[in-house]
Design a protein around this motif. Structure first.
Motif, PDB file in Angstrom:
ATOM      1  N   PHE A  15     -11.178   8.203   4.627  1.00  0.00           N
ATOM      2  CA  PHE A  15     -10.689   6.898   4.192  1.00  0.00           C
ATOM      3  C   PHE A  15      -9.365   7.024   3.433  1.00  0.00           C
ATOM      4  N   VAL A  16      -9.277   7.962   2.504  1.00  0.00           N
ATOM      5  CA  VAL A  16      -8.019   8.078   1.749  1.00  0.00           C
ATOM      6  C   VAL A  16      -6.918   8.669   2.632  1.00  0.00           C
ATOM      7  N   LEU A  17      -7.293   9.571   3.541  1.00  0.00           N
ATOM      8  CA  LEU A  17      -6.279  10.137   4.440  1.00  0.00           C
ATOM      9  C   LEU A  17      -5.676   9.034   5.320  1.00  0.00           C
ATOM     10  N   LEU A  18      -6.546   8.164   5.797  1.00  0.00           N
ATOM     11  CA  LEU A  18      -6.107   7.033   6.604  1.00  0.00           C
ATOM     12  C   LEU A  18      -5.027   6.249   5.851  1.00  0.00           C
ATOM     13  N   HIS A  19      -5.314   5.998   4.568  1.00  0.00           N
ATOM     14  CA  HIS A  19      -4.352   5.256   3.757  1.00  0.00           C
ATOM     15  C   HIS A  19      -3.048   6.014   3.570  1.00  0.00           C
ATOM     16  N   SER A  20      -3.161   7.329   3.413  1.00  0.00           N
ATOM     17  CA  SER A  20      -1.937   8.092   3.145  1.00  0.00           C
ATOM     18  C   SER A  20      -1.054   8.172   4.387  1.00  0.00           C
ATOM     19  N   VAL A  21      -1.638   7.991   5.583  1.00  0.00           N
ATOM     20  CA  VAL A  21      -0.866   8.132   6.826  1.00  0.00           C
ATOM     21  C   VAL A  21      -0.408   6.781   7.360  1.00  0.00           C
ATOM     22  N   THR A  22      -1.330   5.817   7.400  1.00  0.00           N
ATOM     23  CA  THR A  22      -1.067   4.559   8.114  1.00  0.00           C
ATOM     24  C   THR A  22       0.190   3.836   7.621  1.00  0.00           C
ATOM     25  N   TRP A  23       0.336   3.709   6.303  1.00  0.00           N
ATOM     26  CA  TRP A  23       1.421   2.848   5.799  1.00  0.00           C
ATOM     27  C   TRP A  23       2.789   3.472   5.987  1.00  0.00           C
ATOM     28  N   PRO A  24       3.003   4.743   5.572  1.00  0.00           N
ATOM     29  CA  PRO A  24       4.344   5.295   5.829  1.00  0.00           C
ATOM     30  C   PRO A  24       4.666   5.376   7.318  1.00  0.00           C
ATOM     31  N   PHE A  25       3.659   5.698   8.141  1.00  0.00           N
ATOM     32  CA  PHE A  25       3.938   5.804   9.580  1.00  0.00           C
ATOM     33  C   PHE A  25       4.238   4.425  10.181  1.00  0.00           C
ATOM     34  N   SER A  26       3.499   3.395   9.740  1.00  0.00           N
ATOM     35  CA  SER A  26       3.783   2.042  10.221  1.00  0.00           C
ATOM     36  C   SER A  26       5.206   1.636   9.881  1.00  0.00           C
ATOM     37  N   LEU A  27       5.573   1.911   8.631  1.00  0.00           N
ATOM     38  CA  LEU A  27       6.904   1.510   8.175  1.00  0.00           C
ATOM     39  C   LEU A  27       7.987   2.201   8.994  1.00  0.00           C
ATOM     40  N   PHE A  30       0.797  -1.227   0.000  1.00  0.00           N
ATOM     41  CA  PHE A  30       0.000   0.000   0.000  1.00  0.00           C
ATOM     42  C   PHE A  30       0.832   1.281   0.000  1.00  0.00           C
ATOM     43  N   ASN A  31       2.080   1.209   0.480  1.00  0.00           N
ATOM     44  CA  ASN A  31       2.873   2.430   0.579  1.00  0.00           C
ATOM     45  C   ASN A  31       3.111   3.080  -0.786  1.00  0.00           C
ATOM     46  N   PRO A  32       3.459   2.295  -1.824  1.00  0.00           N
ATOM     47  CA  PRO A  32       3.687   2.947  -3.127  1.00  0.00           C
ATOM     48  C   PRO A  32       2.388   3.350  -3.820  1.00  0.00           C
ATOM     49  N   LEU A  33       1.244   2.855  -3.349  1.00  0.00           N
ATOM     50  CA  LEU A  33      -0.029   3.187  -3.990  1.00  0.00           C
ATOM     51  C   LEU A  33      -0.455   4.579  -3.549  1.00  0.00           C
ATOM     52  N   PRO A  34      -0.564   5.537  -4.490  1.00  0.00           N
ATOM     53  CA  PRO A  34      -0.981   6.884  -4.073  1.00  0.00           C
ATOM     54  C   PRO A  34      -2.387   6.806  -3.472  1.00  0.00           C
ATOM     55  N   ALA A  35      -2.538   7.350  -2.283  1.00  0.00           N
ATOM     56  CA  ALA A  35      -3.818   7.234  -1.588  1.00  0.00           C
ATOM     57  C   ALA A  35      -4.945   7.844  -2.405  1.00  0.00           C
ATOM     58  N   ILE A  36      -4.609   8.872  -3.185  1.00  0.00           N
ATOM     59  CA  ILE A  36      -5.635   9.567  -3.966  1.00  0.00           C
ATOM     60  C   ILE A  36      -6.268   8.629  -4.998  1.00  0.00           C
ATOM     61  N   ALA A  37      -5.491   7.590  -5.403  1.00  0.00           N
ATOM     62  CA  ALA A  37      -6.014   6.626  -6.374  1.00  0.00           C
ATOM     63  C   ALA A  37      -7.163   5.817  -5.788  1.00  0.00           C
ATOM     64  N   LEU A  38      -7.276   5.822  -4.457  1.00  0.00           N
ATOM     65  CA  LEU A  38      -8.357   5.075  -3.818  1.00  0.00           C
ATOM     66  C   LEU A  38      -9.636   5.900  -3.705  1.00  0.00           C
ATOM     67  N   LEU A  39      -9.533   7.204  -4.042  1.00  0.00           N
ATOM     68  CA  LEU A  39     -10.685   8.085  -3.826  1.00  0.00           C
ATOM     69  C   LEU A  39     -11.923   7.679  -4.639  1.00  0.00           C
ATOM     70  N   PRO A  40     -11.752   7.325  -5.925  1.00  0.00           N
ATOM     71  CA  PRO A  40     -12.959   6.894  -6.669  1.00  0.00           C
ATOM     72  C   PRO A  40     -13.653   5.723  -5.983  1.00  0.00           C
ATOM     73  N   LEU A  41     -12.860   4.764  -5.535  1.00  0.00           N
ATOM     74  CA  LEU A  41     -13.426   3.609  -4.840  1.00  0.00           C
ATOM     75  C   LEU A  41     -14.105   4.044  -3.546  1.00  0.00           C
ATOM     76  N   ALA A  42     -13.409   4.926  -2.808  1.00  0.00           N
ATOM     77  CA  ALA A  42     -13.960   5.410  -1.537  1.00  0.00           C
ATOM     78  C   ALA A  42     -15.296   6.095  -1.765  1.00  0.00           C
ATOM     79  N   MET A  43     -15.420   6.821  -2.889  1.00  0.00           N
ATOM     80  CA  MET A  43     -16.661   7.543  -3.141  1.00  0.00           C
ATOM     81  C   MET A  43     -17.783   6.586  -3.490  1.00  0.00           C
ATOM     82  N   LEU A  44     -17.416   5.453  -4.136  1.00  0.00           N
ATOM     83  CA  LEU A  44     -18.430   4.419  -4.394  1.00  0.00           C
ATOM     84  C   LEU A  44     -18.937   3.851  -3.077  1.00  0.00           C
TER      85      LEU A  44
END
Lengths: 286, 273
Positions: A153-165, A128-142
């Motif tokens: 939801f997308v913010l969660l993705h943009s923070v969780t993975w780099p911070f976990s690593l 998930f880290n290399p996946l730009p979180a913004i790319a998940l936005l269309p899915l999130a909106m569905l």
């Protein structure tokens, strides 16, 4: 022997001259030795270059000058509630950021339990880290519709993975002796993580917090830009987007400056202060 | 105040007697690059309260592994280790370790907070009281002037003094020291050896001390167990409790050092042959 004496005298001769020069440059040096003054100097230079090149270009529709931008900024603040837009953005950002950090802390705590869980988390971050979180936005909106939930939801993705690593890497680089000391005193589980691993890994954790913040900020502005209004009051990205449509370029610049200003305030007001009161004070980081 | 005084008396090692530590037919195996390495084979020792056992030997004889096993970080491959008759199952605050590495102090805590840390972890006393004990312990090791200093501002010798204070403050059943002075310069090392000896004679703590320095072994210990070979075995056990052996300048000290060097050297030629 006399040679040495003479060379010593020469050294003594040189000394006062150095002192005098230091005195002459004194006020300049003491002024520029303050970090704040140095940073301010950089900003003033940038503003001057901006003003000069805008005057050269002479095209206020495409490239407004510094002074035009400042007056547009003032106008936007007074009559268009720019601060409210900014506040709306920061509020959404904080929700996503804190949720992301919390989720990451839970994941990393589990990952310290055994090698399987650690590998699982490393695999997830690698995915998930290399996946730009913004790319998940269309899915999130569905899934969550147009609104704050999708953004969080997308913010969660943009923070969780780099911070976990960053946190996991920090935990792994805790010196063996400090681990043994903790276990020697009978620390286990959550207390071991909280009292030994977290403070020892704090340099990595703070750097993870910074990276997470930067990722979240970028993701949020991009989401607001691309998908327009996201919550009832809109956001900074929405402000920029709307003014671009109406060719108010000076207000677009004002929006950008607000984004930058908030970034600077967080970097110097929060993260630097956190560092100087912890890892710098403890000698863990220079 | 009364309670505190009673507490100190009850917890002070001087009041303790009897057999504290017993290792029988102890064999240790650790893993290096996936391969099991036999570190120690069938080593025995017993330790009464107030005794100071020095494990002496060249690098690789397994003396540090023995200490790790007593601390509970390493499970014996065979044989057993008993503390007051109970088998060791894992690390615990009744056996406090002083390591060689300077980073054993927690960099985010001041000297006082570092020393108070094990007391606060144990949750038996409050912060104020823990700090009072910590200040007492730091005074004992001669560091009452740097109570609020962070470890990175202290010299190597001072860091090791803090670590020793942190071990003393716990009033643990046994102190375990793994070459605590090996990374210090010679002058500082001598001073810390002398000070540790004085503390040991004052407080009568029970100690297992690992070193490869013969002089240090004679000075610190009441008994030396010389280990040698790979895997390590006991080569000799020597009592060094006599007061004239606690002074580097005496003839007796020089003589026993030479004598023990003899053991170590014969072990070396045996290995070469």
């Amino acid at each position: 022997m006399s040679e040495q004496v003479r060379s010593l005298e020469r050294v003594r001769d040189v000394q006062p001259r150095i002192v005098r020069e230091a005195k002459r440059n004194g006020w300049l040096r003491s002024a520029t030795s303050s970090v704040f003054v140095r940073r301010l100097l950089v900003l003033v230079c940038l503003a001057a270059i901006w003003q000069f090149s805008a005057a050269l270009a002479h095209n206020p529709i495409l490239f407004p000058s510094f002074t035009e931008t400042v007056s547009a900024l003032a106008e936007a603040v007074w009559s268009e509630n720019l601060l409210q837009y900014a506040f709306a953005s920061v509020l959404v950002l904080l929700k996503g950021y804190l949720l992301g950090i919390g989720l990451a802390l839970i994941l990393v705590s589990f990952a310290t339990l055994n090698n399987f869980l650690r590998e699982a988390l490393l695999t997830l971050t690698a995915m998930f880290n290399p996946l730009p979180a913004i790319a998940l936005l269309p899915l999130a909106m569905l899934w969550f519709g147009l609104g704050e939930k999708s953004l969080i939801f997308v913010l969660l993705h943009s923070v969780t993975w780099p911070f976990s690593l960053a946190t996991l890497t920090g935990f792994q680089s805790v010196p063996e002796t400090q681990r043994l000391v903790g276990r020697n005193y009978g620390l286990r589980g959550v207390r071991y993580i909280a009292l030994i691993l977290v403070p020892s890994a704090l340099p990595s954790i703070i750097s993870g917090l910074k990276i997470g913040w930067a990722f979240a900020w970028r993701t949020l502005i991009a989401a607001e830009l691309v998908f327009g209004v996201s919550s009832s009051s809109g956001g900074l990205g929405w402000f920029i987007f709307r003014n671009r449509n109406e060719l108010f370029t000076d207000k677009v610049f004002a929006g950008l400056i607000t984004v930058i200003a908030i970034g600077l305030v967080v970097e110097f007001g929060i993260f630097r202060a956190l560092e100087s009161s912890t890892v710098h004070r403890w000698g863990q980081q220079r | 105040m009364d309670r505190r005084a009673a507490d100190v008396a009850a917890r002070s090692s001087g009041g303790r007697t009897g057999l504290v530590l017993e290792a029988a037919e102890l064999s240790l195996v650790y893993e290096r690059e996936g391969q099991p390495v036999r570190a120690v084979e069938e080593v025995d020792f017993k330790l009464e309260a107030g005794e100071r056992l020095v494990l002496l030997g060249p690098s690789g004889c397994g003396k540090s592994s023995i200490l790790k096993a007593v601390a509970g970080f390493l499970q014996p491959a065979s044989g057993h280790i008993l503390i007051r008759g109970q088998p060791v199952t894992g690390p615990g605050p009744d056996r406090i370790v002083v390591f060689q590495e300077f980073d054993q102090l927690l960099p985010w805590k001041t000297a006082r907070q570092n020393v108070a840390f094990p007391l606060l972890v144990a949750k038996r006393i409050g912060r104020q009281e823990a700090y009072r004990y910590a200040d007492d312990a730091l005074r004992k090791v001669g560091l009452s002037h740097v109570l609020d200093a962070f470890p990175h501002t202290l010299s190597g010798g001072m860091k090791q003094r803090v670590a020793i204070a942190r071990a003393l403050v716990t009033q643990a059943e046994i102190l375990l020291m793994d070459e605590p002075f090996a990374a210090l310069d010679a002058l500082t090392r001598n001073r810390l050896q002398t000070d540790l000896l004085a503390l040991a004679e004052e407080l009568k703590f029970t100690l297992v001390f690992v070193t490869h320095s013969v002089e240090e072994a004679v000075l610190i210990g009441t008994r030396i167990q010389v280990l040698g070979g790979r895997p390590g075995r006991t080569v000799a056990t020597i009592s060094v409790d006599a007061p004239q052996l606690k002074d580097r300048t005496t003839f007796e000290f020089q003589d026993i050092v030479r004598h023990i060097h003899g053991y170590l050297q014969s072990e070396g030629t045996e290995k070469a042959a």
